[in-house]
Enzyme design. Structure first.
Site, PDB file in Angstrom:
ATOM      1  N   PHE A  51       0.855  -1.178   0.000  1.00  0.00           N
ATOM      2  CA  PHE A  51       0.000   0.000   0.000  1.00  0.00           C
ATOM      3  C   PHE A  51       0.889   1.225   0.000  1.00  0.00           C
ATOM      4  CE2 PHE A  51      -4.509   1.132   1.209  1.00  0.00           C
ATOM      5  CZ  PHE A  51      -5.100   0.164   0.428  1.00  0.00           C
TER       6      PHE A  51
ATOM      7  N   GLN B 218      -7.714  14.512   4.469  1.00  0.00           N
ATOM      8  CA  GLN B 218      -7.152  13.689   3.387  1.00  0.00           C
ATOM      9  C   GLN B 218      -8.108  13.571   2.206  1.00  0.00           C
ATOM     10  OE1 GLN B 218      -6.434   9.202   3.706  1.00  0.00           O
ATOM     11  NE2 GLN B 218      -4.376  10.052   3.612  1.00  0.00           N
TER      12      GLN B 218
ATOM     13  N   HIS C 145      -8.536  11.491  -0.936  1.00  0.00           N
ATOM     14  CA  HIS C 145      -8.031  10.253  -1.533  1.00  0.00           C
ATOM     15  C   HIS C 145      -7.935  10.474  -3.036  1.00  0.00           C
ATOM     16  CE1 HIS C 145      -7.818   6.048  -2.718  1.00  0.00           C
ATOM     17  NE2 HIS C 145      -7.688   5.700  -1.457  1.00  0.00           N
TER      18      HIS C 145
ATOM     19  N   LEU D 187     -15.382   5.496  -3.191  1.00  0.00           N
ATOM     20  CA  LEU D 187     -13.960   5.161  -3.224  1.00  0.00           C
ATOM     21  C   LEU D 187     -13.595   4.056  -4.212  1.00  0.00           C
ATOM     22  CD1 LEU D 187     -11.420   6.066  -1.637  1.00  0.00           C
ATOM     23  CD2 LEU D 187     -11.559   3.845  -0.535  1.00  0.00           C
TER      24      LEU D 187
ATOM     25  N   GLU E  62      -7.178   1.949  -2.936  1.00  0.00           N
ATOM     26  CA  GLU E  62      -5.768   2.009  -3.288  1.00  0.00           C
ATOM     27  C   GLU E  62      -5.258   0.621  -3.677  1.00  0.00           C
ATOM     28  OE1 GLU E  62      -3.732   4.573  -0.614  1.00  0.00           O
ATOM     29  OE2 GLU E  62      -1.877   3.435  -0.765  1.00  0.00           O
TER      30      GLU E  62
ATOM     31  N   ARG F 110      -0.854   9.550  -0.580  1.00  0.00           N
ATOM     32  CA  ARG F 110      -2.135   9.987  -1.150  1.00  0.00           C
ATOM     33  C   ARG F 110      -2.156  11.468  -1.492  1.00  0.00           C
ATOM     34  NH1 ARG F 110      -6.248   6.405   2.609  1.00  0.00           N
ATOM     35  NH2 ARG F 110      -5.729   4.483   1.518  1.00  0.00           N
TER      36      ARG F 110
ATOM     37  N   HIS G 135     -11.836  12.057   2.078  1.00  0.00           N
ATOM     38  CA  HIS G 135     -11.814  10.675   2.514  1.00  0.00           C
ATOM     39  C   HIS G 135     -11.639  10.496   4.011  1.00  0.00           C
ATOM     40  CE1 HIS G 135     -11.253   6.439   2.111  1.00  0.00           C
ATOM     41  NE2 HIS G 135     -10.034   6.461   2.565  1.00  0.00           N
TER      42      HIS G 135
ATOM     43  N   ARG H 284      -2.373  10.546   6.585  1.00  0.00           N
ATOM     44  CA  ARG H 284      -2.470   9.160   7.045  1.00  0.00           C
ATOM     45  C   ARG H 284      -2.086   8.204   5.930  1.00  0.00           C
ATOM     46  NH1 ARG H 284      -6.462   4.927   6.592  1.00  0.00           N
ATOM     47  NH2 ARG H 284      -7.741   6.309   5.338  1.00  0.00           N
TER      48      ARG H 284
HETATM   49  C1  LIG Z   1     -14.527   3.763   1.364  1.00  0.00           C
HETATM   50  C2  LIG Z   1     -13.507   3.769   2.445  1.00  0.00           C
HETATM   51  C3  LIG Z   1     -12.479   2.841   2.461  1.00  0.00           C
HETATM   52  C4  LIG Z   1     -11.543   2.832   3.469  1.00  0.00           C
HETATM   53  N1  LIG Z   1     -10.567   1.882   3.455  1.00  0.00           N
HETATM   54  C5  LIG Z   1      -9.681   1.834   4.470  1.00  0.00           C
HETATM   55  C6  LIG Z   1      -8.699   0.809   4.517  1.00  0.00           C
HETATM   56  O1  LIG Z   1      -8.632  -0.043   3.642  1.00  0.00           O
HETATM   57  N2  LIG Z   1      -7.848   0.781   5.540  1.00  0.00           N
HETATM   58  C7  LIG Z   1      -7.902   1.693   6.552  1.00  0.00           C
HETATM   59  O2  LIG Z   1      -7.118   1.586   7.464  1.00  0.00           O
HETATM   60  N3  LIG Z   1      -8.834   2.667   6.545  1.00  0.00           N
HETATM   61  C8  LIG Z   1      -9.720   2.763   5.523  1.00  0.00           C
HETATM   62  N4  LIG Z   1     -10.665   3.759   5.515  1.00  0.00           N
HETATM   63  C9  LIG Z   1     -10.777   4.644   6.665  1.00  0.00           C
HETATM   64  C10 LIG Z   1     -11.492   3.947   7.797  1.00  0.00           C
HETATM   65  O3  LIG Z   1     -12.468   3.091   7.291  1.00  0.00           O
HETATM   66  C11 LIG Z   1     -12.171   4.908   8.742  1.00  0.00           C
HETATM   67  O4  LIG Z   1     -11.295   5.896   9.099  1.00  0.00           O
HETATM   68  C12 LIG Z   1     -12.598   4.165   9.989  1.00  0.00           C
HETATM   69  O5  LIG Z   1     -13.419   3.099   9.641  1.00  0.00           O
HETATM   70  C13 LIG Z   1     -13.305   5.043  10.989  1.00  0.00           C
HETATM   71  O6  LIG Z   1     -13.732   4.217  12.048  1.00  0.00           O
HETATM   72  P1  LIG Z   1     -14.365   4.775  13.369  1.00  0.00           P
HETATM   73  O7  LIG Z   1     -14.604   3.610  14.246  1.00  0.00           O
HETATM   74  O8  LIG Z   1     -13.533   5.883  13.885  1.00  0.00           O
HETATM   75  O9  LIG Z   1     -15.726   5.433  12.909  1.00  0.00           O
HETATM   76  P2  LIG Z   1     -16.922   4.919  11.981  1.00  0.00           P
HETATM   77  O10 LIG Z   1     -16.729   3.563  11.472  1.00  0.00           O
HETATM   78  O11 LIG Z   1     -17.182   6.018  11.037  1.00  0.00           O
HETATM   79  O12 LIG Z   1     -18.110   4.820  13.004  1.00  0.00           O
HETATM   80  C14 LIG Z   1     -18.664   5.949  13.591  1.00  0.00           C
HETATM   81  C15 LIG Z   1     -19.731   5.496  14.527  1.00  0.00           C
HETATM   82  O13 LIG Z   1     -20.165   6.593  15.301  1.00  0.00           O
HETATM   83  C16 LIG Z   1     -21.557   6.667  15.283  1.00  0.00           C
HETATM   84  N5  LIG Z   1     -21.926   8.050  15.510  1.00  0.00           N
HETATM   85  C17 LIG Z   1     -21.492   9.149  14.856  1.00  0.00           C
HETATM   86  N6  LIG Z   1     -22.071  10.248  15.355  1.00  0.00           N
HETATM   87  C18 LIG Z   1     -22.863   9.841  16.355  1.00  0.00           C
HETATM   88  C19 LIG Z   1     -23.762  10.504  17.258  1.00  0.00           C
HETATM   89  N7  LIG Z   1     -23.928  11.821  17.217  1.00  0.00           N
HETATM   90  N8  LIG Z   1     -24.450   9.756  18.135  1.00  0.00           N
HETATM   91  C20 LIG Z   1     -24.321   8.410  18.173  1.00  0.00           C
HETATM   92  N9  LIG Z   1     -23.493   7.742  17.355  1.00  0.00           N
HETATM   93  C21 LIG Z   1     -22.779   8.457  16.466  1.00  0.00           C
HETATM   94  C22 LIG Z   1     -21.947   6.136  13.959  1.00  0.00           C
HETATM   95  O14 LIG Z   1     -23.277   5.712  13.951  1.00  0.00           O
HETATM   96  C23 LIG Z   1     -20.979   4.974  13.832  1.00  0.00           C
HETATM   97  O15 LIG Z   1     -21.463   3.867  14.519  1.00  0.00           O
HETATM   98  C24 LIG Z   1     -11.607   3.789   4.492  1.00  0.00           C
HETATM   99  C25 LIG Z   1     -12.618   4.729   4.482  1.00  0.00           C
HETATM  100  C26 LIG Z   1     -13.553   4.731   3.459  1.00  0.00           C
HETATM  101  C27 LIG Z   1     -14.604   5.776   3.424  1.00  0.00           C
END
Ligand SMILES: Cc1cc2nc3c(=O)[nH]c(=O)nc-3n(C[C@H](O)[C@H](O)[C@H](O)COP(=O)(O)OP(=O)(O)OC[C@H]3O[C@@H](n4cnc5c(N)ncnc54)[C@H](O)[C@@H]3O)c2cc1C
Ligand code: SF4
Ligand code: SF4
Ligand code: FES
Lengths: 618, 263
Positions: free
Chosen positions: A120, A233, A235, A249, A252, A308, A385, A420
């Site tokens: 990656f 970021q 992407h 998306l 990558e 990126r 992203h 990142r």
């Molecule tokens: C398409 C895509 C592909 C990606 N691929 C990769 C990858 O291959 N490798 C990598 O390392 N990263 C990748 N990323 C980045 C990574 O997926 C995210 O940064 C990561 O999943 C974020 O996780 P999180 O647990 O912080 O939040 P999230 O998974 O976004 O979860 C947020 C949670 O908070 C809750 N929430 C939000 N606001 C509130 C509120 N006010 N009240 C109650 N609940 C709330 C939501 O309901 C949800 O449950 C990718 C991102 C995208 C968009």
């Protein structure tokens, strides 16, 4: 007003990878845990992650270890990362990945039956544990299926609108439920924010509707600080055509598996623009790059796998200078690699190969774009992203400056610095999510109970309901669209002082419009109402991004300033931007020096830089 | 492309009816885009679930022209041109509002299924040896995005309401996934028959036909599970099926004794 009340030792807000991992850890420590999320369990944004989880398991290349992962992360972040978080992350990621396997995850395998790792951008060795291109699904489902047997109480489709405080210490949260629009008070001795990103502040984004900066803003309103907010970021590869899928998306992983970027003249433009700091690690020609893709340890990476921020800017340049694809992006194609490989390996079946390596990309383009990626080039362009900036927390406990308030995952910040690396988010969710859970449980055990003051609850509920009582003036959807357009145009990939000053002015006007938003109908499952509430968060993070981007008068990582197109390490290479809310409600900002790095870590970085330290660290 | 007419179900648990809306159809638009357009311009309180808009989260399940599908993966230009498009909620689950149903039952069902229980790690670092061939089989089931479209279409749930006796195809896939994981040591076969009601499935394959992830639910998950059950218990459908199914080729890994692959 009527409120449902639920009480737990720890409330985790957010059920993505970070929230789930934190909840599992807190619960394992023997405290009672409530997990609140806006969507159904298992649907959080994490489910969309594709490429993989970065961890120096050294299964594919035995030269890998945590120090190299650490050095890669710091270089990717242009050395303004919190080095302690980056260190913990690199050291513990392998254990967190192995633990997932023990909880039922089934990763792709190496020929000798170990967890397979892929290349990656910015990672020196193949480092991303993955499952095809649906790693996020594997991660979230594994944590979910493990977590549901651990006595965690889950509250789905509830949105937290405010944190409650008792004499400066966090004591709970107020939420509404989507189904009925009724309010719930969650009482807790500690709160963990794991609310994800802010992508919805921009028009073109890979993020879902949930990513409205709630965690960022809840913390900010409660008195916590933000760090690194200028670093958003973009992407390099999102879908750009047809319009309805713009921003979705394109992993990558496509480039990691040999995908090549070309402009409309057919030129592989990335070979023409390789930054000096990455030259020794980048392939000289096509042959070497493809050999790297195949796992040749003596070959260097193709230039498509540069970081990126850099690839995104090269794409913008090609498009701006008239060499782009028909819809304003560039081409990404798999055919060159397939042809080259086909010559080496008779019997190679390109179609089968790509369907196995990139199943969901194949599916996504076929279904949504009407295009067969095994045969035709894709059209791609940058998409908002990931948010590097967010809640400032202590590196060893994940606690913010508000006692009892923890944050982890994308809404917390520090580890990624200015940019990142792909794959470092999923590992960050696991490592720092676990840390947050562990320390929240400790905090609970060491501190007495707290109260949730009624006046705060009433006030927050009244504020949330206000849009129903206003006369019809502004439509919340329209205000949100206008905000997204403005941020995209004025505080996007390429930034300028005068444009951002205009954005600040625009934000004031949008704030005034948001205060006049009206919604019709009832409180039951009313997306118009939810949007009116989300606006508060989107406006706050947009202002944070803009002010921090103005203050950092240099280009570094994800921040590119047209008016200051180079790094200015003397002034900005050893500082972070810090923001907080003043008593009068205004946003404050300052630059703060980064703590000096211990020699051991400097050595790890020097070892990867041919014995030399980058300017930021001398 | 011009305009499309949508007939969208509006209502709650007590009553409801179809309401007609028109949307401006652009190139590549999917049904979810049209619903969002209606929401933004004509019916701001129209309820629907969605997250990823890319067929990855399984939130936007609905019945489009009577067929269970993901709204975000159904292109307008794949539907019969010029005809009204009906969009209604999944009918197997209680309606909350408009296109949103209460799928909470599914979450309860999953809790009843015994979790993954791996054998002792093979290596000192806590990891196991597993070959891609073995992973492949389980990975097919792990592609599930929990859209519950298969649950929606299965007649045992939809028409016969056996929710308290039958877990439905989604959870048979889940069971298959843990049972066939070569590292797992649990035994859920008695439960699969008695508690999870696999006997209710009479292999109509409707579930397989609607799965947006293309999981071969019936052939790859349910039938092998039924085989394991029949080894230990009596399942009339499977007894009949065994008479007509071709005998396994020798050398092929037997689904009945998946144990072989544990070594
Ligand atoms: C398409 C895509 C592909 C990606 N691929 C990769 C990858 O291959 N490798 C990598 O390392 N990263 C990748 N990323 C980045 C990574 O997926 C995210 O940064 C990561 O999943 C974020 O996780 P999180 O647990 O912080 O939040 P999230 O998974 O976004 O979860 C947020 C949670 O908070 C809750 N929430 C939000 N606001 C509130 C509120 N006010 N009240 C109650 N609940 C709330 C939501 O309901 C949800 O449950 C990718 C991102 C995208 C968009
Ligand atoms: S094959 Fe079985 S589980 Fe699937 S729809 Fe038919 S009866 Fe239901
Ligand atoms: S098995 Fe297929 S149809 Fe059923 S819930 Fe999973 S993805 Fe949906
Ligand atoms: S919105 Fe995620 S599957 Fe449709």
């Amino acid at each position: 007003m009527d409120f449902q009340v639920h009480e737990h030792d720890v409330i985790v807000i957010g059920a993505g990878g970070a929230g789930l991992r934190a909840a599992i850890e807190a619960s394992a420590a023997g405290v009672s845990v409530g997990l609140v999320c806006k969507s159904l369990l298992g649907k959080a944004h994490t489910v969309m992650a594709e490429g993989g989880i970065a961890a120096a398991l050294a299964n594919v290349d035995n030269r890998d270890n945590w120090k190299v992962h650490f050095a890669d992360t710091m270089r990717g972040g242009q050395y303004v990362n919190n080095w302690r978080m980056a260190q913990l992350h690199a050291m513990e990621a392998p254990d967190r990945v192995r633990e997932l396997e023990a909880w039922g995850a089934v990763f792709d395998r190496t020929p000798d039956g170990k967890i397979l790792q892929r290349n990656f951008g910015g990672h020196k060795y193949p480092r991303l544990a993955h499952v095809g291109d649906r790693t996020g699904l594997e991660l979230i489902r594994t944590l979910q299926d493990h977590g549901i047997h651990k006595g965690i109480q889950v509250y789905m489709e509830r949105t937290v609108v405010r944190l409650l405080l008792d004499a400066g210490r966090v004591s709970g949260a107020l939420a509404y439920d989507r189904e009925r629009g009724r309010f719930t008070v969650f009482k807790a001795k500690a709160v963990i924010l794991a609310c994800g990103g802010i992508g919805k502040a921009y028009k073109i984004t890979s993020n879902s509707w949930e990513c409205t900066g709630d965690g960022h803003t809840l913390a900010y309103d409660a008195g916590a600080e933000w760090i690194d907010m200028e670093f958003v970021q973009f992407h390099p590869t999102g879908m750009i055509w047809p319009p309805s899928v713009r921003g979705i998306l394109v992993t990558e992983g496509v480039r990691g598996e040999g995908g090549v970027l070309r402009n409309k003249e057919g030129k592989r433009f990335m070979f023409g623009d390789i930054p000096d700091s990455y030259k020794p690690q980048t392939a000289k020609d096509e042959e070497e790059g493809f050999n790297y893709v195949l796992g040749d340890k003596n070959a260097n990476r193709p230039p498509e796998l540069l970081t990126r921020d850099h690839v995104a800017r090269c794409i913008v340049r090609e498009a701006r200078e008239g060499r782009g694809s028909p819809h304003g992006g560039v081409f990404l194609e798999l055919q060159t690699f397939a042809e080259w490989y086909g010559k080496k390996k008779p019997g190679f079946k390109a179609e089968e190969h790509w369907k196995k390596k990139l199943p969901s990309m194949y599916h996504q383009f076929k279904e949504l774009g009407g295009l067969d990626i095994t045969k035709e080039p894709m059209e791609v362009g940058p998409t908002t992203h990931y948010m590097m900036g967010g809640v400032r927390v202590d590196s060893d406990t994940q606690m913010s400056r508000v006692p009892g308030l923890f944050a982890c995952g994308e809404c917390a910040a520090g580890i990624n610095g200015a940019n990142r690396l792909g794959g470092n988010s999923l590992s960050d969710l696991l490592v720092l999510g676990k840390l947050a859970g562990e320390h929240a449980a400790k905090f609970v055990k060491a501190h007495p109970a707290v109260n949730t003051p009624n006046d705060q609850i009433e006030d927050a509920a009244k504020w949330a309901l206000a849009p129903f009582d206003r006369p019809p003036a502004e439509n919340p959807y329209q205000v949100m669209h206008d905000l997204q357009d403005m941020m995209q145009d004025l505080v996007g990939i390429v930034r300028k002082e005068d444009e951002m000053v205009r954005a600040l002015d625009g934000l004031e006007k949008l704030k005034a419009r948001a205060a006049r938003c009206h919604v019709a109908g009832h409180r039951e499952y009313n997306p118009g109402w939810h949007t009116a509430i989300d606006l508060h968060n989107l406006l706050a993070v947009s202002e944070g991004i803009t002010r921090a981007a103005i203050l950092r008068k240099e280009s570094r990582g994800a921040q590119f300033r047209d008016d200051y197109p180079t790094k200015n390490t003397r002034e900005f290479g050893r500082v972070n931007t810090i923001q907080w809310k003043a008593a009068d409600g205004s946003m404050q900002i300052k630059l703060e020096p980064i703590a000096p790095m211990p020699q051991e870590l400097k050595d790890a970085i020097a070892a990867e830089g041919g014995g030399k330290l980058p300017e930021e660290l001398v | 492309m011009g305009q499309v007419t949508l007939k969208v179900w509006r209502g709650n648990s007590e009553s409801g009816q179809f309401q007609e809306y028109t949307a401006e159809a652009g190139e590549g638009m999917v049904v979810l885009d049209a619903v969002h357009q209606v929401q933004a311009t004509q019916a701001p309180d129209l309820a629907c679930r969605w997250n990823c808009k890319a067929g990855k989260c399984g939130s936007c399940s609905a019945e489009i022209n009577g067929k269970p599908r993901l709204m975000c993966m159904t292109r307008l230009d794949d539907l019969p041109p010029g005809e009204v498009i009906t969009v209604e909620p999944m009918r197997t689950f209680p309606l909350m509002k408009d296109l949103v149903t209460d799928v909470g039952w599914n979450y309860e069902v999953k809790k009843q299924i015994a979790p993954f229980a791996p054998r002792k790690a093979d290596h000192r670092d806590g990891t196991w040896k597993m070959h891609q061939d073995d992973a492949d089989r389980v990975q097919e089931f792990r592609k599930c995005i929990e859209c519950y479209l298969c649950q929606d279409v299965c007649h045992v749930l939809r028409d016969h309401h056996k929710h308290d006796q039958f877990v439905g195809p989604r959870f048979l896939v889940h069971l298959a996934q843990v049972e066939m994981n070569p590292l797992d040591t649990g035994d859920r076969i008695a439960d699969t028959k008695n508690k999870h009601g696999i006997g209710y499935c009479n292999i109509t394959k409707c579930c397989t036909n609607v799965c947006p992830e293309g999981i071969t639910i019936t052939d790859n998950a349910i039938i092998p599970l039924k085989e394991r059950v029949v080894d230990e218990h009596y399942d009339p459908v499977m007894m009949l099926l065994r008479l007509v199914l071709p005998k396994k080729k020798s050398g092929q890994r037997s689904a009945v004794s998946g144990q072989e692959t544990h070594g």
